[in-house]
Design a protein around this motif. Structure first.
Motif, PDB file in Angstrom:
ATOM      1  N   GLY A 147      -0.476  -6.129  -0.387  1.00 43.30           N
ATOM      2  CA  GLY A 147      -0.641  -4.996  -0.104  1.00 43.30           C
ATOM      3  C   GLY A 147       0.187  -4.215  -1.095  1.00 43.30           C
ATOM      4  O   GLY A 147      -0.003  -3.065  -1.675  1.00 43.30           O
ATOM      5  N   ARG A 148      -0.533  -4.872  -2.238  1.00 40.47           N
ATOM      6  CA  ARG A 148      -0.534  -4.320  -3.313  1.00 40.47           C
ATOM      7  C   ARG A 148      -1.078  -3.021  -3.531  1.00 40.47           C
ATOM      8  O   ARG A 148      -1.038  -2.579  -4.771  1.00 40.47           O
ATOM      9  N   ASP A 149      -2.192  -3.224  -3.087  1.00 37.85           N
ATOM     10  CA  ASP A 149      -3.164  -2.177  -3.561  1.00 37.85           C
ATOM     11  C   ASP A 149      -2.310  -0.552  -2.897  1.00 37.85           C
ATOM     12  O   ASP A 149      -3.221   0.514  -3.604  1.00 37.85           O
ATOM     13  N   PHE A 150      -1.760  -0.491  -2.293  1.00 37.22           N
ATOM     14  CA  PHE A 150      -1.223   0.762  -2.007  1.00 37.22           C
ATOM     15  C   PHE A 150       0.179   0.577  -2.882  1.00 37.22           C
ATOM     16  O   PHE A 150       0.743   2.404  -2.922  1.00 37.22           O
ATOM     17  N   GLY A 154      -2.013   1.920  -7.321  1.00 32.63           N
ATOM     18  CA  GLY A 154      -3.094   1.132  -6.190  1.00 32.63           C
ATOM     19  C   GLY A 154      -4.315   1.838  -6.260  1.00 32.63           C
ATOM     20  O   GLY A 154      -4.102   2.997  -5.807  1.00 32.63           O
ATOM     21  N   LYS A 155      -5.391   1.202  -6.130  1.00 29.72           N
ATOM     22  CA  LYS A 155      -6.861   2.033  -5.834  1.00 29.72           C
ATOM     23  C   LYS A 155      -6.918   1.892  -4.437  1.00 29.72           C
ATOM     24  O   LYS A 155      -7.511   3.095  -3.717  1.00 29.72           O
ATOM     25  N   LEU A 156      -5.931   1.719  -3.788  1.00 34.13           N
ATOM     26  CA  LEU A 156      -6.061   2.545  -2.033  1.00 34.13           C
ATOM     27  C   LEU A 156      -4.667   3.124  -1.917  1.00 34.13           C
ATOM     28  O   LEU A 156      -4.253   3.487  -1.047  1.00 34.13           O
ATOM     29  N   GLU A 161      -5.247   3.442   6.248  1.00 31.46           N
ATOM     30  CA  GLU A 161      -4.193   2.508   6.004  1.00 31.46           C
ATOM     31  C   GLU A 161      -3.105   1.753   5.168  1.00 31.46           C
ATOM     32  O   GLU A 161      -2.683   1.049   5.946  1.00 31.46           O
ATOM     33  N   GLN A 162      -2.598   2.715   4.338  1.00 32.71           N
ATOM     34  CA  GLN A 162      -0.942   2.363   3.825  1.00 32.71           C
ATOM     35  C   GLN A 162       0.442   2.560   4.793  1.00 32.71           C
ATOM     36  O   GLN A 162       0.557   1.735   4.821  1.00 32.71           O
ATOM     37  N   LYS A 163      -0.707   3.771   5.400  1.00 28.04           N
ATOM     38  CA  LYS A 163       0.469   4.219   6.490  1.00 28.04           C
ATOM     39  C   LYS A 163       0.321   3.110   7.766  1.00 28.04           C
ATOM     40  O   LYS A 163       1.538   2.635   8.557  1.00 28.04           O
ATOM     41  N   ASP A 235       9.636  -1.093  -4.562  1.00 27.68           N
ATOM     42  CA  ASP A 235       7.677  -1.277  -4.337  1.00 27.68           C
ATOM     43  C   ASP A 235       6.746   0.485  -4.329  1.00 27.68           C
ATOM     44  O   ASP A 235       5.910   0.465  -5.512  1.00 27.68           O
ATOM     45  N   LEU A 236       7.629  -0.072  -3.455  1.00 28.59           N
ATOM     46  CA  LEU A 236       6.261   1.426  -2.834  1.00 28.59           C
ATOM     47  C   LEU A 236       6.510   2.649  -3.498  1.00 28.59           C
ATOM     48  O   LEU A 236       5.672   3.455  -3.477  1.00 28.59           O
ATOM     49  N   GLU A 237       7.885   3.019  -3.244  1.00 27.43           N
ATOM     50  CA  GLU A 237       7.810   4.314  -4.563  1.00 27.43           C
ATOM     51  C   GLU A 237       7.489   5.782  -3.585  1.00 27.43           C
ATOM     52  O   GLU A 237       6.849   6.408  -4.077  1.00 27.43           O
ATOM     53  N   LEU A 238       7.790   5.989  -2.147  1.00 29.36           N
ATOM     54  CA  LEU A 238       7.167   7.077  -1.632  1.00 29.36           C
ATOM     55  C   LEU A 238       8.056   8.372  -1.818  1.00 29.36           C
ATOM     56  O   LEU A 238       9.200   8.101  -2.037  1.00 29.36           O
ATOM     57  N   GLU A 239       7.611   8.940  -1.393  1.00 29.41           N
ATOM     58  CA  GLU A 239       8.321  10.423  -1.495  1.00 29.41           C
ATOM     59  C   GLU A 239       9.316  10.398  -0.167  1.00 29.41           C
ATOM     60  O   GLU A 239       8.474   9.508   0.917  1.00 29.41           O
ATOM     61  N   ASP A 240      10.434  11.340  -0.138  1.00 27.50           N
ATOM     62  CA  ASP A 240      11.055  11.466   0.647  1.00 27.50           C
ATOM     63  C   ASP A 240      10.836  11.404   1.677  1.00 27.50           C
ATOM     64  O   ASP A 240      11.005  10.620   3.033  1.00 27.50           O
TER      65      ASP A 240
END
Length: 276
Positions: A147-150, A154-156, A161-163, A235-240
């Motif tokens: 999952g590092r592309d997300f 990352g390129k994706l 597909e990330q969600k 790792d993913l650092e998503l918005e709230d």
């Protein structure tokens, strides 16, 4: 999940797996999954393949993982071979090695419906209780990436597909947490995936050596649950908004977490903000 599996606890599943593999502490043991006797033959007849063949795909101070394709006479199967050199043998005098526990987790998680890489064989080399060396092989998940592309950059990153990747893996993590299994390695590189088209993906889990079933009350298990989720989202650092949406999905698969979705969001966000 079969009716037989439903009659036993997850901890019992793991103990049964250890028993069926013939784990012992005094001397060496070797377990091969049914249908893979040719792979077992390769390990004993062509040890050089496992010692120095193939491609090194992961390495730490005391662990090496090789991607190895066996010759046709051994089935031409491609496998991931994890090789441990024991640096603290006294720790495992009367305890299972990490390899034994990981092999048992592969079997127990598969029985619970988690999409695991296929375990092929595992074993320990011991002499008079002293652990010298241990090893584990799984079928290589060809065509899958982790999952590092997300991750940010990352390129994706931001792809549909990330969600799906996040939601599918959190569903399985929630299932494990609901039965008090502390994964201890909920990181994007331990979850493999490949596209199936139209935004759909297939998931395969690897590296479950650290997972433990904990017989403790839910209020005490909460800190382990938060630790796993924080590792994933740090790792993913998503918005709230994305984080809250993902955790709402997780909550549906672990509704007895003892926390409301809002409490879970605040706790995971705070924990993920702290350095690992």
């Amino acid at each position: 999940m079969s009716a037989e599996v439903g009659k036993v606890s997850p901890g019992q599943l793991k103990r049964r797996a250890l028993s069926k593999m013939g784990i012992r502490f005094r001397s060496s043991w070797f377990h091969v999954e049914p249908g893979f006797d040719a792979v077992k033959a390769a390990y004993f007849e062509a040890p050089e393949l496992f010692a120095s063949g193939g491609e090194v795909i992961w390495q730490t101070r005391n662990k090496m993982v090789r991607k190895i394709t066996l010759p046709e006479q051994y089935g031409s199967i491609t496998l991931a071979f994890k090789d441990y050199k024991c640096v603290k043998p006294l720790r495992y005098l009367l305890r299972c090695s990490k390899t034994a526990l990981e092999a048992a987790n592969y079997r127990a998680f598969a029985a619970l419906g988690i999409p695991m890489a296929k375990l092929l064989f595992a074993g320990d080399e011991r002499k008079s209780f002293h652990l010298k060396h241990s090893f584990l092989a799984t079928q290589f998940a060809d065509g899958y990436v982790d999952g590092r592309d997300f991750l940010p950059g990352g390129k994706l990153r931001g792809a549909p597909e990330q969600k799906v990747f996040i939601d599918r893996n959190l569903a399985f993590v929630g299932k494990l947490h609901s039965i008090h299994c502390f994964h201890k390695g909920v990181r994007v590189f331990n979850f493999l995936w490949k596209p199936l088209g139209d935004g759909e993906i297939d998931i395969v889990w690897i590296d479950v050596a650290s997972c433990r079933f904990l017989s403790i009350p839910g209020v005490l298990f909460r800190k382990y649950m938060i630790c796993d989720l924080a590792d994933f989202f740090r790792d993913l650092e998503l918005e709230d908004a994305e984080l809250r949406d993902a955790l709402n999905g997780y909550h549906k698969h672990n509704p007895r977490s003892g926390m409301t979705p809002d409490e879970l969001f605040r706790a995971v966000k705070a924990a993920a903000a702290r350095p690992r």
